[in-house]
Design a protein around this motif. Structure first.
Motif, short mmCIF file in Angstrom:
data_model
loop_
_atom_site.label_atom_id
_atom_site.label_comp_id
_atom_site.label_asym_id
_atom_site.label_seq_id
_atom_site.Cartn_x
_atom_site.Cartn_y
_atom_site.Cartn_z
N ALA A 45 -5.90 1.58 -7.36
CA ALA A 45 -4.69 0.87 -7.06
C ALA A 45 -3.72 1.30 -8.47
O ALA A 45 -4.20 1.50 -9.69
N THR A 91 0.94 -1.27 -0.15
CA THR A 91 -0.01 -0.07 -0.32
C THR A 91 0.86 1.12 0.06
O THR A 91 2.07 1.19 0.25
N ALA A 126 -1.81 -0.73 -3.52
CA ALA A 126 -2.96 -0.64 -3.29
C ALA A 126 -3.09 0.72 -2.38
O ALA A 126 -2.38 1.30 -1.79
N ALA A 134 -3.74 3.35 0.58
CA ALA A 134 -3.50 3.27 2.04
C ALA A 134 -4.91 3.31 2.87
O ALA A 134 -5.89 4.11 1.86
N GLU A 135 -5.01 2.65 3.86
CA GLU A 135 -6.22 2.67 4.51
C GLU A 135 -6.85 4.04 4.68
O GLU A 135 -8.15 4.43 4.65
#
Length: 275
Positions: free
Chosen positions: A249, A184, A268, A270-271
């Motif tokens: 992504a 990520t 991906a 990041a949260e």
């Protein structure tokens, strides 16, 4: 956290090509010595009159590489490794304009014309040295008797140096490649790492093509990654990656000789970017 993917590919030795899109340096640190082909000094007798022009040709082979494939531009948006032949002899030549239809490479009892890659052409990154004489590429069998190997044209020829002859006649050493990157990425600039190890007992070449998909483009070429490795040696290439954007992504595809040698890596969002 990083993810590591491994694959095996084959390479072969070169004289004077380079790595990561250039053809001037070598991971093995070896120096290229151009192999000139002088003008014939004992040509036909001089003839008077304007109807008898001098037809001699002067060509210099600046470097020679035996590779498992070559990188071509499929479209403006992607590149790939072509490996239809058993091996490729790539010659960088300089000198007089050369009619490609009048030159051939003789190897193991047969003659081979230069390869033509149609509208694709060889992929050459900006800054690569590509003069008017350009490159001659010959698709050859994987092995063969190279004792009489030579580049030939109407009034001249060039014989490759001994270590190129050896590489043409022997199996290529196996290469192991790993492709790493962050899982990520947020605001930090992500980096990708490609590592290649020569697992054979002879020098060899690797050739790879890296493409990107996303986050906001369908596809884009990133780099040609190629070079020479001595037996047991490892080289690493680190490249800037494009971070995810707008929750999308970024995907990378590393293409090598043989379909089984393709690797992919996805970065991906990041949260914190997904909420």
């Amino acid at each position: 956290m990083h993810r590591r993917r491994l694959l095996a590919l084959v390479g072969s030795v070169a004289v004077g090509s380079g790595c990561t899109g250039t053809e001037t340096d070598s991971p093995s640190g070896e120096t290229v010595t151009p192999m000139p082909v002088p003008d014939p000094t004992d040509g036909p007798p001089d003839r008077e009159g304007p109807d008898q022009p001098d037809q001699s040709v002067s060509i210099t082979v600046r470097s020679a590489a035996v590779q498992p494939g070559v990188v071509t531009a499929n479209t403006p948006d992607s590149i790939s490794v072509v490996d239809d032949a058993g091996q490729y002899l790539v010659l960088s030549v300089a000198g007089d304009a050369l009619d490609r239809s009048a030159v051939e490479f003789r190897f193991s009892g047969a003659s081979y014309p230069p390869e033509v890659f149609g509208g694709r052409g060889l992929y050459r990154e900006s800054g690569a040295d590509d003069d008017d004489a350009g490159l001659l590429v010959f698709g050859l069998p994987e092995t063969g008797d190279a004792t009489d190997a030579e580049l030939a044209w109407a009034d001249g020829s060039w014989s490759p140096p001994e270590r190129v002859v050896d590489r043409l006649g022997a199996p290529s050493p196996p290469m192991r490649v790993s492709f790493d990157g962050p899982e990520t990425a947020g605001e930090d600039d992500p980096r990708l790492t490609v590592a290649v190890t020569n697992e054979g007992n002879a020098p060899g070449w690797f050739v790879l093509a890296l493409n990107r998909q996303g986050p906001l483009s369908a596809s884009a070429p990133v780099a040609r990654i190629a070079g020479e490795l001595t037996a047991g040696a490892t080289t690493t290439r680190t490249l800037d990656a494009v971070p995810p954007e707008d929750g999308r992504a970024t995907r990378y595809r590393l293409d090598g000789p043989g379909q089984e040698n393709d690797l992919t890596h996805e970065i991906a969002p990041a949260e914190s970017d997904e909420g």
